[in-house]
Design a protein around this motif. Structure first.
Motif, PDB file in Angstrom:
ATOM      1  N   GLU A 357     170.473 -26.827  71.591  1.00  0.00           N
ATOM      2  CA  GLU A 357     170.424 -25.458  71.085  1.00  0.00           C
ATOM      3  C   GLU A 357     169.359 -25.252  70.016  1.00  0.00           C
ATOM      4  O   GLU A 357     169.087 -24.128  69.621  1.00  0.00           O
ATOM      5  N   ASP A 358     168.747 -26.356  69.560  1.00  0.00           N
ATOM      6  CA  ASP A 358     167.609 -26.213  68.661  1.00  0.00           C
ATOM      7  C   ASP A 358     166.351 -25.827  69.430  1.00  0.00           C
ATOM      8  O   ASP A 358     165.361 -25.380  68.837  1.00  0.00           O
ATOM      9  N   LEU A 359     166.394 -26.006  70.758  1.00  0.00           N
ATOM     10  CA  LEU A 359     165.215 -25.747  71.584  1.00  0.00           C
ATOM     11  C   LEU A 359     165.351 -24.485  72.425  1.00  0.00           C
ATOM     12  O   LEU A 359     164.333 -23.888  72.796  1.00  0.00           O
ATOM     13  N   VAL A 360     166.566 -24.082  72.753  1.00  0.00           N
ATOM     14  CA  VAL A 360     166.779 -22.945  73.643  1.00  0.00           C
ATOM     15  C   VAL A 360     167.865 -22.030  73.090  1.00  0.00           C
ATOM     16  O   VAL A 360     168.669 -22.434  72.247  1.00  0.00           O
ATOM     17  N   THR A 361     167.873 -20.801  73.608  1.00  0.00           N
ATOM     18  CA  THR A 361     168.965 -19.863  73.350  1.00  0.00           C
ATOM     19  C   THR A 361     169.857 -19.853  74.582  1.00  0.00           C
ATOM     20  O   THR A 361     169.372 -19.699  75.708  1.00  0.00           O
ATOM     21  N   ILE A 362     171.146 -20.026  74.397  1.00  0.00           N
ATOM     22  CA  ILE A 362     172.092 -20.086  75.504  1.00  0.00           C
ATOM     23  C   ILE A 362     172.882 -18.787  75.579  1.00  0.00           C
ATOM     24  O   ILE A 362     173.387 -18.290  74.569  1.00  0.00           O
ATOM     25  N   GLU A 363     172.956 -18.221  76.781  1.00  0.00           N
ATOM     26  CA  GLU A 363     173.779 -17.029  77.025  1.00  0.00           C
ATOM     27  C   GLU A 363     174.694 -17.305  78.213  1.00  0.00           C
ATOM     28  O   GLU A 363     174.297 -17.949  79.176  1.00  0.00           O
ATOM     29  N   LYS A 364     175.912 -16.789  78.150  1.00  0.00           N
ATOM     30  CA  LYS A 364     176.883 -17.068  79.205  1.00  0.00           C
ATOM     31  C   LYS A 364     176.745 -16.146  80.405  1.00  0.00           C
ATOM     32  O   LYS A 364     177.157 -16.493  81.509  1.00  0.00           O
ATOM     33  N   THR A 365     176.211 -14.938  80.191  1.00  0.00           N
ATOM     34  CA  THR A 365     176.063 -14.013  81.320  1.00  0.00           C
ATOM     35  C   THR A 365     174.585 -13.754  81.593  1.00  0.00           C
ATOM     36  O   THR A 365     173.735 -13.854  80.698  1.00  0.00           O
ATOM     37  N   LEU A 366     174.288 -13.418  82.838  1.00  0.00           N
ATOM     38  CA  LEU A 366     172.908 -13.124  83.220  1.00  0.00           C
ATOM     39  C   LEU A 366     172.382 -11.919  82.465  1.00  0.00           C
ATOM     40  O   LEU A 366     171.233 -11.898  82.008  1.00  0.00           O
ATOM     41  N   GLU A 367     173.209 -10.886  82.329  1.00  0.00           N
ATOM     42  CA  GLU A 367     172.775  -9.687  81.633  1.00  0.00           C
ATOM     43  C   GLU A 367     172.371  -9.989  80.200  1.00  0.00           C
ATOM     44  O   GLU A 367     171.328  -9.523  79.720  1.00  0.00           O
ATOM     45  N   ASP A 368     173.183 -10.794  79.513  1.00  0.00           N
ATOM     46  CA  ASP A 368     172.868 -11.138  78.125  1.00  0.00           C
ATOM     47  C   ASP A 368     171.592 -11.976  78.042  1.00  0.00           C
ATOM     48  O   ASP A 368     170.779 -11.806  77.137  1.00  0.00           O
ATOM     49  N   ALA A 369     171.439 -12.894  78.988  1.00  0.00           N
ATOM     50  CA  ALA A 369     170.248 -13.749  78.988  1.00  0.00           C
ATOM     51  C   ALA A 369     168.984 -12.927  79.189  1.00  0.00           C
ATOM     52  O   ALA A 369     167.967 -13.122  78.500  1.00  0.00           O
ATOM     53  N   VAL A 370     169.022 -11.996  80.130  1.00  0.00           N
ATOM     54  CA  VAL A 370     167.844 -11.170  80.396  1.00  0.00           C
ATOM     55  C   VAL A 370     167.536 -10.277  79.199  1.00  0.00           C
ATOM     56  O   VAL A 370     166.371 -10.157  78.779  1.00  0.00           O
ATOM     57  N   GLN A 371     168.561  -9.635  78.648  1.00  0.00           N
ATOM     58  CA  GLN A 371     168.317  -8.775  77.493  1.00  0.00           C
ATOM     59  C   GLN A 371     167.709  -9.546  76.333  1.00  0.00           C
ATOM     60  O   GLN A 371     166.796  -9.063  75.658  1.00  0.00           O
ATOM     61  N   ARG A 372     168.201 -10.762  76.108  1.00  0.00           N
ATOM     62  CA  ARG A 372     167.672 -11.562  75.000  1.00  0.00           C
ATOM     63  C   ARG A 372     166.201 -11.935  75.253  1.00  0.00           C
ATOM     64  O   ARG A 372     165.365 -11.867  74.351  1.00  0.00           O
ATOM     65  N   SER A 373     165.871 -12.308  76.476  1.00  0.00           N
ATOM     66  CA  SER A 373     164.486 -12.687  76.791  1.00  0.00           C
ATOM     67  C   SER A 373     163.549 -11.482  76.661  1.00  0.00           C
ATOM     68  O   SER A 373     162.412 -11.615  76.189  1.00  0.00           O
ATOM     69  N   VAL A 374     164.023 -10.303  77.055  1.00  0.00           N
ATOM     70  CA  VAL A 374     163.214  -9.090  76.905  1.00  0.00           C
ATOM     71  C   VAL A 374     162.995  -8.788  75.422  1.00  0.00           C
ATOM     72  O   VAL A 374     161.891  -8.421  75.002  1.00  0.00           O
ATOM     73  N   GLU A 375     164.028  -8.963  74.627  1.00  0.00           N
ATOM     74  CA  GLU A 375     163.903  -8.730  73.181  1.00  0.00           C
ATOM     75  C   GLU A 375     162.880  -9.682  72.568  1.00  0.00           C
ATOM     76  O   GLU A 375     162.047  -9.259  71.754  1.00  0.00           O
ATOM     77  N   TYR A 376     162.927 -10.950  72.967  1.00  0.00           N
ATOM     78  CA  TYR A 376     161.967 -11.916  72.440  1.00  0.00           C
ATOM     79  C   TYR A 376     160.539 -11.502  72.790  1.00  0.00           C
ATOM     80  O   TYR A 376     159.618 -11.567  71.972  1.00  0.00           O
ATOM     81  N   ALA A 377     160.329 -11.086  74.041  1.00  0.00           N
ATOM     82  CA  ALA A 377     158.988 -10.687  74.477  1.00  0.00           C
ATOM     83  C   ALA A 377     158.508  -9.452  73.723  1.00  0.00           C
ATOM     84  O   ALA A 377     157.341  -9.351  73.346  1.00  0.00           O
ATOM     85  N   GLN A 378     159.406  -8.510  73.495  1.00  0.00           N
ATOM     86  CA  GLN A 378     159.028  -7.290  72.772  1.00  0.00           C
ATOM     87  C   GLN A 378     158.716  -7.575  71.308  1.00  0.00           C
ATOM     88  O   GLN A 378     157.856  -6.915  70.711  1.00  0.00           O
ATOM     89  N   GLU A 379     159.375  -8.573  70.728  1.00  0.00           N
ATOM     90  CA  GLU A 379     159.083  -8.939  69.338  1.00  0.00           C
ATOM     91  C   GLU A 379     157.669  -9.478  69.215  1.00  0.00           C
ATOM     92  O   GLU A 379     156.969  -9.225  68.221  1.00  0.00           O
ATOM     93  N   VAL A 380     157.211 -10.204  70.243  1.00  0.00           N
ATOM     94  CA  VAL A 380     155.834 -10.729  70.224  1.00  0.00           C
ATOM     95  C   VAL A 380     154.833  -9.597  70.297  1.00  0.00           C
ATOM     96  O   VAL A 380     153.794  -9.610  69.634  1.00  0.00           O
ATOM     97  N   ASP A 381     155.135  -8.577  71.131  1.00  0.00           N
ATOM     98  CA  ASP A 381     154.218  -7.455  71.317  1.00  0.00           C
ATOM     99  C   ASP A 381     154.188  -6.507  70.128  1.00  0.00           C
ATOM    100  O   ASP A 381     153.236  -5.753  69.938  1.00  0.00           O
ATOM    101  N   ALA A 382     155.277  -6.535  69.343  1.00  0.00           N
ATOM    102  CA  ALA A 382     155.395  -5.568  68.232  1.00  0.00           C
ATOM    103  C   ALA A 382     154.340  -5.817  67.144  1.00  0.00           C
ATOM    104  O   ALA A 382     153.913  -6.936  66.929  1.00  0.00           O
TER     105      ALA A 382
END
Length: 382
Positions: A357-382
């Motif tokens: 967990e020091d290397l990755v973010t773990i999500e139990k549902t697909l929806e949560d995983a996708v939303q988190r990855s989109v948030e990470y990408a948007q933070e880079v673009d911001a």
């Protein structure tokens, strides 16, 4: 297999579709020589298999030898959306009054080929489809009989093409369909088909992608395959690793096992406001090394700002996937891009425990995983 523009234009010209005079060049001297021979003005166009070349600086219109040399030195060797430009097409400029779009592809929903015609050529057809879908006329074709003349005429007239050129445009559309069928193509497009003041139609661009499973029937096209460094190195690497991979234009990297699962992930990324960077299917039974190779591929895409793993264990075991992710990420002093993981199915709980967990973010549902990855990408673009 994707043909370069100059290759597709040669196929089109051989079939009788009008194209501008053009010459392939690999040096600035070659560009100037070709431009002088064709006659100014000319367009200098990067030969890489990616859309949006003009907006990215890969196409320039020049009026004399000095401008031609400057454009050649600017375009040759440039990095265009991750692809190295080692050749350009020097092409006679077309004095046009209108731009059309013609395309042939397979409508999987209908189970038939579909011909498309629009008077809104010269821009991304995906943009037209989204903003003004009624601007694209679609004509389905029975592959057993091919495209009848009346179908081509109907599509052209319904699209609103001027009567003065409608017959010629319909003829080009029928030829394009025949090329699509004869060459086992997945897509064949002309965007734009330019209309001149003298009512001539000229294919100013050309796209043809061939079904790789049918290449054994197309030996002449196989000889055109680009295996040089100027091609898409990521897709070449995908072939080496044995992955089903398609590079897209977004910044959220996607890795999954199974085409349906990956497509679902792509759709969810779009649904939650992100843009997929790729389609990458690692297949069933993916071992740790294969997962590590998949991460290596996605990290190699400079457009990727975050990565989402969507793995459902059937043949693939969650603990093997987790070992592969850990193994790949432990090689880095600093993780290049945030990675979000969702595991389900066989041994998913064991996999969750193994994941660092020091290397990755773990999500139990697909929806949560996708939303988190989109948030990470948007933070880079911001």
């Amino acid at each position: 297999m994707k043909l370069h523009e100059y290759q597709a234009k040669q196929v089109f010209a051989d079939a009788g579709i009008p194209t501008p005079p053009s010459t392939l060049a690999k040096t600035a001297d070659g560009v100037v020589e070709a431009a002088d021979e064709i006659g100014y003005p000319v367009a200098i166009k990067a030969q890489v298999q990616v859309g949006g070349r003009g907006k990215a600086g890969g196409i320039e219109l020049v009026d004399d030898a000095e401008e031609a040399r400057e454009a050649a030195e600017s375009i040759l060797g440039m990095d265009l959306k991750g692809l190295h430009v080692d050749s350009v097409l020097v092409e006679g400029a077309v004095d046009f009054v209108n731009e059309l779009y013609l395309g042939i592809t397979m409508d999987r929903g209908e189970g038939k080929p579909v011909a498309m015609v629009s008077t809104k050529g010269g821009v991304d057809i995906e943009q037209v489809a989204e903003e003004d879908p009624d601007a694209i006329v679609r004509e389905h074709v029975d592959p057993a009989f091919g495209m009848f003349p009346y179908q081509a005429r109907r599509a052209v007239f319904e699209a609103g093409v001027d009567r003065e050129v409608a017959t010629d445009v319909a003829s080009v559309l029928r030829t394009l369909y025949q090329l699509w069928a004869d060459n086992d193509a997945t897509e064949a497009e002309i965007n734009p088909l330019m209309v001149t003041a003298d009512d001539e139609v000229i294919a100013a661009d050309a796209v043809m992608n061939i079904d790789e499973d049918a290449l054994f029937r197309q030996p002449d096209l196989v000889e055109m395959e680009d295996t040089s460094a100027g091609g898409d190195e990521l897709e070449a690497k995908a072939d080496e690793y044995g992955f089903d991979y398609v590079r897209l234009s977004g910044n959220v990297g996607i890795i999954g096992n199974g085409a349906g699962l990956v497509m679902t992930t792509l759709d969810l990324v779009d649904h939650y406001g992100g843009e997929p960077a790729n389609f990458l299917d690692v297949g069933g039974g993916a071992k740790a090394e294969r997962i590590a190779n998949a991460l290596d591929m996605v990290f190699s895409d400079e457009n990727v700002d975050s990565v989402v793993f969507n793995i459902f264990g059937g043949i693939t075991r969650g603990d093997e996937v987790a070992k592969g992710i850990n193994s790949a990420l432990e090689q880095f002093d600093e993780i290049p891009k945030p990675v979000v993981v969702r595991l389900a199915g066989t041994n998913w709980e064991e996999g969750m425990e193994i994941l660092n967990e020091d290397l990755v973010t773990i999500e139990k549902t697909l929806e949560d995983a996708v939303q988190r990855s989109v948030e990470y990408a948007q933070e880079v673009d911001a």
